[in-house]
Write a protein that holds these residues in place. Sequence first.
Motif, short mmCIF file in Angstrom:
data_model
loop_
_atom_site.label_atom_id
_atom_site.label_comp_id
_atom_site.label_asym_id
_atom_site.label_seq_id
_atom_site.Cartn_x
_atom_site.Cartn_y
_atom_site.Cartn_z
N THR A 26 -7.66 -5.07 2.55
CA THR A 26 -6.37 -4.81 2.03
C THR A 26 -5.68 -5.84 1.36
O THR A 26 -5.52 -6.75 2.06
CB THR A 26 -5.28 -3.83 2.93
OG1 THR A 26 -6.03 -2.65 3.38
CG2 THR A 26 -4.21 -3.62 2.14
N VAL A 61 -2.58 -3.03 -2.62
CA VAL A 61 -1.22 -2.44 -2.48
C VAL A 61 -0.39 -3.00 -3.57
O VAL A 61 -0.31 -4.08 -3.64
CB VAL A 61 -0.68 -2.89 -1.21
CG1 VAL A 61 0.82 -2.10 -0.93
CG2 VAL A 61 -1.76 -2.25 0.06
N ARG A 97 -0.88 2.58 -2.90
CA ARG A 97 -2.25 2.08 -2.68
C ARG A 97 -3.29 2.48 -3.67
O ARG A 97 -3.46 3.70 -3.99
CB ARG A 97 -2.57 2.57 -1.22
CG ARG A 97 -1.47 1.93 -0.23
CD ARG A 97 -1.57 2.63 1.10
NE ARG A 97 -2.79 2.49 1.77
CZ ARG A 97 -3.13 1.28 2.58
NH1 ARG A 97 -2.35 0.36 2.58
NH2 ARG A 97 -4.43 1.16 3.16
#
Length: 188
Positions: A26, A61, A97
């Motif tokens: 991420t 993100v 996201r």
Amino acid sequence: MVGKINMAAFFIVLAANLLQTTYGATYTVGDSTGWTIPTGNTEFYDNWADNTNFAVGDVLVFNFTTGRHDVAEVTEAAYDACNAASPISTLSTGPARVTLNRTGDYHFICAFPSHCSAGQKLSIEVRNSTAPTPRQNPSPTPTTPATPGTPTAAAPGPSSVPGANSASSLVANLSPVFLMSVALALLC
Ligand SMILES: *[C@@H]1O[C@H](CO)[C@@H](O)[C@H](O)[C@H]1NC(C)=O
Ligand SMILES: *[C@@H]1O[C@H](CO)[C@@H](O)[C@H](O)[C@H]1NC(C)=O
Ligand SMILES: *[C@@H]1O[C@H](CO)[C@@H](O)[C@H](O)[C@H]1NC(C)=O
Ligand SMILES: [Cu+2]
């Protein structure tokens, strides 16, 4: 000493690659800056993306305040022209996201007037995982003649050989940790 540290760094990178391959990573776009108009550097998001190899399964993100910015995925032409007239998709609620679920190029801009031309735009290339996958096959491919449509990735199903499956998944789960341990041992 230098050699040891290089070896340790090598194993840490290898372990990190294996972990990323397994779980996906991420990334917060722009890190602590978030998704905004970069101050004084229209190349800011280019530079941010340059430091990262994106792979399928990774998540971006976009951290922004709802109502102040948005995230529009656009074509390359629209990206180049900062044209937000017909985006592929738009995410208006921050933080947003985006799962990178295919290879190839992604282009994102902020659709708020003049934000894109001021540098709030991101273009990335998503690749297949490049991590080395040293599959030790003790027996020469027991499951080779797979029927079309059968998933080749080993699912823990009752039909497949349980011993081989759990053994290989154990190796897959342990190897990053093992490599980390090797790296730590080399550093000491
Ligand atoms: C997103 O931005 C807010 C406000 O700047 C900040 O408090 C928060 O830590 C950021 N979140 C991430 C994941 O960076
Ligand atoms: C990737 O995700 C998008 C948005 O969720 C979806 O529309 C698209 O069909 C997905 N593509 C693939 C190849 O799964
Ligand atoms: C990525 O891997 C998939 C499955 O192995 C393959 O079908 C696809 O062609 C690859 N894409 C690229 C860009 O290498
Ligand atoms: Cu904006």
